[in-house]
Design a protein around this motif. Structure first.
Motif, short mmCIF file in Angstrom:
data_model
loop_
_atom_site.label_atom_id
_atom_site.label_comp_id
_atom_site.label_asym_id
_atom_site.label_seq_id
_atom_site.Cartn_x
_atom_site.Cartn_y
_atom_site.Cartn_z
N GLU A 456 0.83 -1.21 0.00
CA GLU A 456 0.00 0.00 0.00
C GLU A 456 0.86 1.26 0.00
OE1 GLU A 456 -3.59 2.10 2.62
OE2 GLU A 456 -2.60 0.27 3.33
N GLY A 457 1.90 1.25 0.82
CA GLY A 457 2.80 2.40 0.84
C GLY A 457 3.51 2.60 -0.48
N GLN A 458 3.94 1.49 -1.09
CA GLN A 458 4.61 1.60 -2.39
C GLN A 458 3.65 2.13 -3.46
OE1 GLN A 458 5.89 -2.05 -4.32
NE2 GLN A 458 7.88 -1.14 -4.79
N ALA A 459 2.39 1.71 -3.41
CA ALA A 459 1.40 2.22 -4.36
C ALA A 459 1.18 3.72 -4.18
CB ALA A 459 0.09 1.46 -4.21
N LYS A 513 1.90 -3.24 -10.67
CA LYS A 513 2.22 -4.46 -9.94
C LYS A 513 1.69 -4.39 -8.51
CE LYS A 513 5.95 -7.69 -9.01
NZ LYS A 513 7.36 -8.05 -9.28
N CYS A 514 1.79 -3.23 -7.87
CA CYS A 514 1.26 -3.07 -6.52
C CYS A 514 -0.24 -3.30 -6.49
CB CYS A 514 1.59 -1.68 -5.99
SG CYS A 514 3.34 -1.37 -5.70
N GLN A 515 -0.93 -2.74 -7.48
CA GLN A 515 -2.39 -2.88 -7.51
C GLN A 515 -2.81 -4.33 -7.68
OE1 GLN A 515 -4.70 -3.53 -10.20
NE2 GLN A 515 -6.50 -3.01 -8.95
N THR A 516 -2.05 -5.06 -8.48
CA THR A 516 -2.35 -6.48 -8.67
C THR A 516 -2.16 -7.25 -7.37
OG1 THR A 516 -1.68 -6.32 -10.99
CG2 THR A 516 -1.80 -8.52 -10.03
N LEU A 518 -2.20 -6.02 -4.29
CA LEU A 518 -3.21 -5.61 -3.31
C LEU A 518 -4.54 -6.29 -3.58
CD1 LEU A 518 -2.46 -1.79 -3.02
CD2 LEU A 518 -2.12 -3.51 -1.26
N ALA A 519 -4.88 -6.43 -4.84
CA ALA A 519 -6.13 -7.11 -5.19
C ALA A 519 -6.09 -8.58 -4.80
CB ALA A 519 -6.41 -6.96 -6.68
N ASN A 520 -4.89 -9.19 -4.87
CA ASN A 520 -4.76 -10.61 -4.52
C ASN A 520 -4.72 -10.84 -3.01
OD1 ASN A 520 -4.69 -11.26 -7.24
ND2 ASN A 520 -2.45 -11.15 -7.35
N LEU A 521 -4.08 -9.91 -2.28
CA LEU A 521 -3.87 -10.11 -0.85
C LEU A 521 -5.04 -9.63 0.00
CD1 LEU A 521 -0.12 -9.07 -0.46
CD2 LEU A 521 -1.06 -11.37 -0.39
N SER A 522 -5.64 -8.52 -0.39
CA SER A 522 -6.63 -7.88 0.47
C SER A 522 -8.02 -8.45 0.23
CB SER A 522 -6.62 -6.37 0.23
OG SER A 522 -7.62 -5.75 1.00
N THR A 523 -8.73 -8.59 1.33
CA THR A 523 -10.14 -8.98 1.25
C THR A 523 -11.06 -7.79 1.53
OG1 THR A 523 -10.10 -9.63 3.59
CG2 THR A 523 -9.63 -11.35 1.94
N GLU A 529 -11.51 -0.13 -4.07
CA GLU A 529 -12.11 1.14 -4.46
C GLU A 529 -11.08 2.26 -4.52
OE1 GLU A 529 -15.15 1.87 -1.64
OE2 GLU A 529 -16.44 0.21 -2.30
N ARG A 530 -10.10 2.21 -3.64
CA ARG A 530 -9.10 3.28 -3.59
C ARG A 530 -8.03 3.08 -4.66
NH1 ARG A 530 -7.03 7.18 -0.31
NH2 ARG A 530 -4.78 7.41 -0.20
N TYR A 531 -7.58 1.84 -4.82
CA TYR A 531 -6.50 1.56 -5.77
C TYR A 531 -7.09 0.87 -6.99
CZ TYR A 531 -3.71 2.58 -1.66
OH TYR A 531 -3.17 3.20 -0.56
#
Length: 671
Positions: A456-459, A513-516, A518-523, A529-531
């Motif tokens: 998240e910080g890197q994004a 890459k960060c967005q991908t 985050l989509a895989n890790l976060s529930t 919605e943010r990223y």
């Protein structure tokens, strides 16, 4: 009595611009007229009774008016620089008229002809006649003219010097230039005279007169050789028919405008609110005060509107000094993310090499390979301290990352037939790659949450860098590319553009890459919605800064990531604060114009019904004066019935358009 008082109170609460007159002026250079062969034999039947002005008074005004030759202080406009271009054998070289800027209805007794060119003395007469027609208590007028930035400089002086021109001194005239013609002016004219930034202009484009000349030009060759009275009467009949067709189609046009206003107001309000909520509250108050002051002073001093244009103060480039090196598992994970950034950068460098790299380029790439491989080996060795296991299973995994290449000279990646090991494409065994089950066995299940926070910080950092570099690119286009006077200067300017493009491409690839991940890790849906996914069209430079006078930017808004951290960007960078300042003003102007359009169309619906009913009642009064003449009574009944039907059809159409149940499909989806 109480109803009348309530009506007066309701009108006092409405904005003053709601009861103003919007006019557009323009000349038609195809409507020529030859000298009459026998002018003494011509008889006028309706001189000055329709749309063409009265011949006698108009000619006396032209004979006494001073013909001062003007040179444009803006760009070279034909209307000014060719105002004295005369043509032989022509009594009139062209015509000019005033029309309603909203609906395109010709104003009666406001069409004049030109004897030489589009001179100010001719336009002054047409404008004064148009502003006098049914003026009543109107105190505000909005005029659109192709050269309004030059025309109104001497308007008051010309009116005061002529005994045939009259203009109410209490009338406030707002100046505007059509959205097509304004792009032929200097850059400053767009901010000062475009309808997008005029309070009360709603969604007027100021170019509707061009659509009115098209049907009139069909009969222009036919009337070219007619006698003067016959030619004027033919033009009057054509314009009267045009106004009649506008009237009977008014209900359909207003319903279409109302649907557009509902959509536009909802979408522009949502966009502005996102930008406004993420901005610093103190800055918003300051920007609102600046906007209010500029709108109040624009009539006296159009330069007050220059706040809508960015003030080019670009801060020096520099690299931020990062925090001290952290310790422990978070440090190890952060080092892994840094290595992945280096992998993406190396992949993009390889893509730019193309098929025939030089020896020095090969040597530089080889050094990067060696350095990257050493970092990967070190990182894998450090991982044994935290996972107490060999985290690599001996199988080298290769991944193809999504790369954003903005440079125009991008090439396909070079052929690498003999290079089997590719460190820039090696997958690092991060906790997210190992999976929750294996991390739990190794006693490192909490590392996934640490990795998620780091992603998240890197994004956030990548998006911040994208905003900074896109803002820099806009400034380079404005200060270097557009002002380049030689091939050498242009080349150096484009080198700067390509350098910024490389930085944007790298950060966009990192964010993707960060967005991908985050989509895989976060529930949590808030992350999604943010990223959001980043598209190449989101990385376009802002035309409000790079080229504020370019066409087609009336409805432009910033991409979604610009409204994520307006307050933080504004504190960290004076230039970004100015960048957000300008876009906040543009977004608010777009929202205000759509809200004005919605309010104005709503009232125009009521006024249209009142007009049709007024005309029906007027014909009833005229029927009482016919003295039982059957033919007259039949015509009165026909006219009365026509206006009653128009009123009823308009009321039905307007009620249907205003019904919220019928507007659900019109509302845009909120992103």
């Amino acid at each position: 009595m109480e109803d009348k008082q309530e009506e007066i109170n309701s009108k006092s609460e409405l904005p003053s611009w709601l009861y103003s007159r919007s006019l557009v002026m323009d000349g038609n250079f195809k409507a020529e007229h030859l000298y009459a062969a026998n002018p003494m034999d011509e008889v006028s039947l309706m001189d000055g009774c329709a749309f063409m002005v009265g011949d006698s008074t108009y000619k006396v005004h032209l004979a006494q008016a001073k013909d001062a030759v003007q040179r444009s202080e803006c760009n070279n406009h034909r209307a000014i620089n060719q105002a004295n271009a005369s043509r032989h054998r022509l009594e009139a070289t062209s015509i000019s008229s005033c029309a309603c800027a909203r609906h395109g209805c010709f104003v009666p007794h406001a069409m004049v002809d030109f004897q030489k060119g589009e001179r100010q003395m001719n336009m002054d007469y047409a404008l004064c006649e148009a502003l006098k027609h049914n003026a009543g208590s109107i105190r505000h007028a909005l005029t659109f003219y192709d050269v309004d930035c030059q025309y109104h400089k001497y308007l008051r002086d010309c009116i005061s010097d002529s005994p045939f021109l009259e203009l109410d001194q209490a009338l406030e005239i707002m100046l505007g230039i059509g959205l097509w013609h304004v792009h032929g002016h200097q850059d400053s004219c767009y901010i000062r005279y475009a309808s997008s930034f005029i309070t009360g202009a709603a969604r007027i484009d100021g170019e509707i007169m061009e659509t009115l000349w098209a049907p009139l030009n069909i009969i222009s060759p036919s009337v070219r050789g007619m006698g003067t009275p016959h030619q004027k009467e033919c033009l009057d009949y054509q314009m009267n028919d045009c106004n009649f067709m506008k009237m009977i189609r008014m209900s359909k046009a207003l319903c279409r405008k109302f649907r557009q206003a509902v959509k536009g107001a909802a979408k522009s309000t949502t966009t502005f609110q996102k930008l406004n909520e993420s901005a610093d509250a103190a800055k918003v108050i300051e920007w609102e005060e600046q906007e209010r002051f500029a709108q109040q002073c624009r009539t006296i001093n159009p330069k007050a509107m220059d706040i809508y244009e960015v003030q080019l103060r670009r801060e020096a480039n520099g690299r931020r000094v990062g925090p001290a090196r952290l310790q422990g598992t978070v440090t190890w994970l952060a080092e892994g993310l840094s290595i992945e950034e280096a992998q993406l950068t190396l992949q993009m460098d390889l893509r730019r090499l193309g098929w025939h790299p030089t020896e020095s380029q090969w040597l530089d790439i080889a050094h990067q390979w060696e350095r990257l491989q050493g970092d990967i080996d070190w990182w894998l060795a450090q991982g044994l301290r935290f996972l107490n296991d060999r985290i690599e299973d001996g199988n080298i995994q290769v991944i193809e990352n999504k790369l954003f290449m903005l440079e125009e000279d991008q090439m396909d990646e070079m052929v690498e037939e003999f290079r089997l090991f590719k460190p820039e494409k090696m997958v690092l065994p991060m906790p997210s790659i190992l999976g929750p089950e294996r991390c739990a066995k190794l006693g490192a299940d909490n590392m996934i949450q640490h990795e998620l926070a780091l992603w998240e910080g890197q994004a956030n950092d990548a998006l911040h860098n994208i905003r900074v570099h896109l803002a820099d690119k806009a400034v380079i286009f404005r200060t270097a590319v557009r002002t380049a006077k030689s091939q050498a200067m242009s080349t150096r300017a484009w080198v700067q553009v390509h350098s910024v493009d490389r930085a944007v491409s790298i950060n966009a690839s990192i964010y993707s890459k960060c967005q991908t991940q985050l989509a895989n890790l976060s529930t949590n849906n808030k992350f999604l919605e943010r990223y959001r996914p980043l598209l190449k069209e989101h990385l376009k430079v802002s035309t409000a800064v790079a080229d504020p006078n370019t066409r087609g930017q009336r409805n432009n808004t910033l991409a979604w990531f610009w409204s994520m951290d307006v307050e933080g960007d504004s504190h960290n960078s004076d230039w970004l604060n100015e960048f957000y300042h300008v876009h906040w003003l543009h977004a608010k102007a777009l929202k205000d114009r759509w809200e004005e359009e919605h309010l104005l169309v709503w009232h125009e619906m009521n006024w249209t019904c009142d007009f049709f009913m007024h005309k029906a009642e007027e014909w009833i009064r005229l029927g009482a004066l016919t003295e039982d003449k059957v033919g007259h009574l039949a015509y009165v009944a026909w006219q009365c019935k026509m206006y009653q039907c128009l009123c009823q059809d308009a009321m039905d159409a307007f009620n249907k358009a205003r019904d919220p149940d019928n507007r659900r499909e019109m509302l845009p989806e909120v992103e």
